[in-house]
Motif scaffolding. Structure first.
Motif, mmCIF file in Angstrom:
data_model
loop_
_atom_site.group_PDB
_atom_site.id
_atom_site.type_symbol
_atom_site.label_atom_id
_atom_site.label_comp_id
_atom_site.label_asym_id
_atom_site.label_seq_id
_atom_site.Cartn_x
_atom_site.Cartn_y
_atom_site.Cartn_z
ATOM 1 N N PHE A 24 10.907 3.753 -2.410
ATOM 2 C CA PHE A 24 10.432 3.516 -1.049
ATOM 3 C C PHE A 24 9.083 2.809 -1.069
ATOM 4 N N THR A 25 8.825 2.021 -0.042
ATOM 5 C CA THR A 25 7.488 1.472 0.158
ATOM 6 C C THR A 25 6.704 2.426 1.052
ATOM 7 N N GLN A 26 5.389 2.285 1.046
ATOM 8 C CA GLN A 26 4.569 3.090 1.950
ATOM 9 C C GLN A 26 4.969 2.804 3.394
ATOM 10 N N TYR A 27 5.254 1.555 3.685
ATOM 11 C CA TYR A 27 5.627 1.175 5.048
ATOM 12 C C TYR A 27 6.895 1.910 5.501
ATOM 13 N N THR A 28 7.892 1.965 4.626
ATOM 14 C CA THR A 28 9.151 2.625 4.975
ATOM 15 C C THR A 28 8.957 4.120 5.213
ATOM 16 N N VAL A 29 8.192 4.772 4.349
ATOM 17 C CA VAL A 29 7.949 6.202 4.523
ATOM 18 C C VAL A 29 7.178 6.445 5.814
ATOM 19 N N ALA A 30 6.164 5.623 6.057
ATOM 20 C CA ALA A 30 5.376 5.761 7.286
ATOM 21 C C ALA A 30 6.262 5.582 8.513
ATOM 22 N N LYS A 31 7.147 4.592 8.474
ATOM 23 C CA LYS A 31 8.059 4.358 9.596
ATOM 24 C C LYS A 31 8.970 5.567 9.801
ATOM 25 N N ASN A 32 9.484 6.140 8.701
ATOM 26 C CA ASN A 32 10.330 7.322 8.793
ATOM 27 C C ASN A 32 9.583 8.524 9.369
ATOM 28 N N MET A 33 8.262 8.560 9.163
ATOM 29 C CA MET A 33 7.436 9.662 9.670
ATOM 30 C C MET A 33 6.873 9.367 11.059
ATOM 31 N N ASN A 34 7.085 8.144 11.535
ATOM 32 C CA ASN A 34 6.554 7.707 12.825
ATOM 33 C C ASN A 34 5.025 7.709 12.839
ATOM 34 N N ILE A 35 4.440 7.228 11.720
ATOM 35 C CA ILE A 35 2.993 7.044 11.619
ATOM 36 C C ILE A 35 2.745 5.643 11.080
ATOM 37 N N THR A 36 1.490 5.212 11.063
ATOM 38 C CA THR A 36 1.176 3.880 10.536
ATOM 39 C C THR A 36 1.167 3.905 9.012
ATOM 40 N N GLN A 37 1.317 2.733 8.425
ATOM 41 C CA GLN A 37 1.247 2.619 6.969
ATOM 42 C C GLN A 37 -0.145 3.024 6.493
ATOM 43 N N GLN A 38 -1.172 2.708 7.259
ATOM 44 C CA GLN A 38 -2.542 3.066 6.888
ATOM 45 C C GLN A 38 -2.708 4.589 6.845
ATOM 46 N N ALA A 39 -2.122 5.280 7.812
ATOM 47 C CA ALA A 39 -2.201 6.742 7.833
ATOM 48 C C ALA A 39 -1.471 7.332 6.628
ATOM 49 N N TYR A 40 -0.329 6.762 6.303
ATOM 50 C CA TYR A 40 0.415 7.266 5.143
ATOM 51 C C TYR A 40 -0.345 6.990 3.850
ATOM 52 N N SER A 41 -0.967 5.832 3.758
ATOM 53 C CA SER A 41 -1.754 5.490 2.577
ATOM 54 C C SER A 41 -2.840 6.532 2.328
ATOM 55 N N LYS A 42 -3.458 7.014 3.387
ATOM 56 C CA LYS A 42 -4.498 8.040 3.259
ATOM 57 C C LYS A 42 -3.923 9.341 2.703
ATOM 58 N N ILE A 43 -2.681 9.644 3.069
ATOM 59 C CA ILE A 43 -2.028 10.856 2.545
ATOM 60 C C ILE A 43 -1.931 10.773 1.026
#
Length: 84
Positions: A20-39
């Protein structure tokens, strides 16, 4: 009860193994890619957040631990002596 912290590095490793890309996971979580990157750069202490991440990665705790095995427990010297 002591709460277990999940390192973002372990989450990133699972994401990469799953392809998975960060973008895909973020989209699946309904958050931004930037927010997921911080996780992935921090630690996750919330069980609910960890469950959301696993769901977004189409994964489960068994797979997470298979990719990120827990460190072996250190045995005390007293216990080790019993096995010698």
């Amino acid at each position: 009860m002591k709460q277990r912290l999940i390192h973002g590095e372990a989450i990133r490793k699972l994401r990469q193994v799953k392809g998975f890309t960060q973008y895909t996971v973020a989209k699946n979580m309904n958050i931004t890619q930037q927010a997921y990157s911080k996780i992935e750069k921090r630690k996750v202490s919330s069980i609910k957040m960890f469950q959301r991440i696993l769901l977004a990665l189409e994964s489960n705790l068994n797979e997470f631990e298979r990719v990120n095995p827990p460190p072996p427990h250190k045995m005390s010297n007293k216990v080790q002596m019993q096995f010698i």
